[in-house]
Design a protein around this motif. Structure first.
Motif, PDB file in Angstrom:
ATOM      1  N   TRP A 134      46.048  37.556  50.598  1.00 38.55           N
ATOM      2  CA  TRP A 134      45.902  38.441  49.595  1.00 38.55           C
ATOM      3  C   TRP A 134      44.279  38.541  49.176  1.00 38.55           C
ATOM      4  O   TRP A 134      43.642  37.772  49.165  1.00 38.55           O
ATOM      5  CB  TRP A 134      46.472  38.083  48.239  1.00 38.55           C
ATOM      6  N   PRO A 135      43.737  39.941  49.263  1.00 39.44           N
ATOM      7  CA  PRO A 135      42.201  40.015  49.236  1.00 39.44           C
ATOM      8  C   PRO A 135      41.667  40.311  47.783  1.00 39.44           C
ATOM      9  O   PRO A 135      40.502  40.265  47.545  1.00 39.44           O
ATOM     10  CB  PRO A 135      42.019  41.307  50.211  1.00 39.44           C
ATOM     11  N   GLY A 136      42.745  40.643  46.882  1.00 33.14           N
ATOM     12  CA  GLY A 136      42.094  40.852  45.508  1.00 33.14           C
ATOM     13  C   GLY A 136      42.044  39.841  44.604  1.00 33.14           C
ATOM     14  O   GLY A 136      41.868  38.720  45.139  1.00 33.14           O
ATOM     15  N   ASN A 137      42.032  39.918  43.057  1.00 30.81           N
ATOM     16  CA  ASN A 137      41.871  38.957  42.484  1.00 30.81           C
ATOM     17  C   ASN A 137      42.928  37.856  42.367  1.00 30.81           C
ATOM     18  O   ASN A 137      44.362  38.293  43.064  1.00 30.81           O
ATOM     19  CB  ASN A 137      41.831  39.294  40.960  1.00 30.81           C
ATOM     20  N   SER A 138      42.869  36.522  42.371  1.00 32.58           N
ATOM     21  CA  SER A 138      43.831  35.532  42.798  1.00 32.58           C
ATOM     22  C   SER A 138      45.075  35.603  41.864  1.00 32.58           C
ATOM     23  O   SER A 138      45.957  34.927  42.085  1.00 32.58           O
ATOM     24  CB  SER A 138      42.970  34.100  42.685  1.00 32.58           C
ATOM     25  N   SER A 139      45.000  36.073  40.703  1.00 31.05           N
ATOM     26  CA  SER A 139      46.021  36.046  39.828  1.00 31.05           C
ATOM     27  C   SER A 139      46.449  37.288  39.015  1.00 31.05           C
ATOM     28  O   SER A 139      45.494  38.106  38.659  1.00 31.05           O
ATOM     29  CB  SER A 139      45.772  35.086  38.800  1.00 31.05           C
ATOM     30  N   LEU A 140      47.682  37.377  38.586  1.00 32.53           N
ATOM     31  CA  LEU A 140      48.133  38.357  37.759  1.00 32.53           C
ATOM     32  C   LEU A 140      48.081  37.848  36.153  1.00 32.53           C
ATOM     33  O   LEU A 140      48.303  36.586  35.945  1.00 32.53           O
ATOM     34  CB  LEU A 140      49.304  38.963  38.081  1.00 32.53           C
ATOM     35  N   PRO A 141      48.189  38.597  35.342  1.00 30.57           N
ATOM     36  CA  PRO A 141      48.276  38.050  33.913  1.00 30.57           C
ATOM     37  C   PRO A 141      49.933  37.654  33.746  1.00 30.57           C
ATOM     38  O   PRO A 141      50.685  38.183  34.207  1.00 30.57           O
ATOM     39  CB  PRO A 141      48.040  39.296  32.862  1.00 30.57           C
ATOM     40  N   ALA A 142      50.169  36.554  33.109  1.00 36.26           N
ATOM     41  CA  ALA A 142      51.570  36.145  32.642  1.00 36.26           C
ATOM     42  C   ALA A 142      52.182  37.466  31.781  1.00 36.26           C
ATOM     43  O   ALA A 142      51.564  37.906  31.076  1.00 36.26           O
ATOM     44  CB  ALA A 142      51.522  34.700  31.995  1.00 36.26           C
TER      45      ALA A 142
END
Length: 224
Positions: free
Chosen positions: A196-204
């Motif tokens: 995965w090349p994007g931000n490491s996390s998604l908002p809960a």
């Protein structure tokens, strides 16, 4: 003199009787021999039978009564409707890559997925790829957004792209950690797992917030 008159009269009567007999013979022959009339009738009937064969042909039927319309795939020469067409792009024939496409100031994150044709021949691709994000909380499937374009011929060695958008984690917390990107090309069942090349996390989220979205093939980049 009287004798001469009697002889002439006798000759006239004899000639009349002879003509009458000939005429009666002709009439009798016509009455007892209908071959000429029946022959004409038979000839007319024979002509009608030939015409009925023409009617079968005009209605699309052959001598066996079955339709003779050419099948849809007759141009292929092998009974397969797609034997002469450009084949679809397959997972094994594509090199699939992903890179961060986020631009500062955008309200959402974005990843661009590239599909490069390395099969050695042109192929056709269209529609949506399947996209799943692997996370520490389970798999998240991207929702399709937009309308697919017409089938696109991807030349050998050329690339075509599509985007994946996702909500940014601006909560300050750890959120949901992304561990991988799974891509399945259109009309395929074989997948490729990428980093995965994007931000490491998604908002809960409880599912009511912004979704992970995937655009149709060709929705990012110019293709080729």
């Amino acid at each position: 003199m009287r004798a001469h008159r009697l002889t002439f009269a006798a000759l006239v009567v004899a000639a009349g009787l002879s003509l009458t007999a000939c005429q009666n013979d002709d009439d009798a022959a016509g009455a007892t021999d209908p071959s000429s009339a029946s022959s004409a009738s038979a000839a007319s009937s024979s002509g009608g039978g030939s015409g009925s064969g023409g009617t079968d042909q005009d209605s699309g039927k052959g001598s066996d009564g079955k339709g003779t319309a050419a099948p849809a795939d007759s141009g292929s020469g092998s009974g397969s409707g797609d034997s002469g067409a450009t084949p679809k792009c397959t997972t094994d024939g594509l090199k699939i890559t992903a890179q961060d496409g986020f631009i500062e100031g955008d309200p959402e994150g974005s990843v661009v997925v590239g599909l490069t044709n390395g099969s050695g021949a042109d192929c056709v691709i269209s529609g949506f790829a399947g996209v799943d994000l692997k996370t520490n909380a389970g798999t998240i499937s991207a929702t399709r957004k937009g309308e697919p374009g017409d089938p696109y011929t991807l030349r050998n060695g050329k690339e075509i792209d599509f985007y994946v958008s996702y909500p940014l984690n601006e909560s300050g917390g750890s959120g949901v950690r992304i561990t991988g990107l799974v891509v399945t090309p259109p009309n395929e069942t074989k997948s490729v797992t990428l980093d995965w090349p994007g931000n490491s996390s998604l908002p809960a989220s409880d599912g009511s917030g912004p979704q992970v979205l995937v655009g149709p093939i060709g929705s990012a980049g110019q293709g080729g």
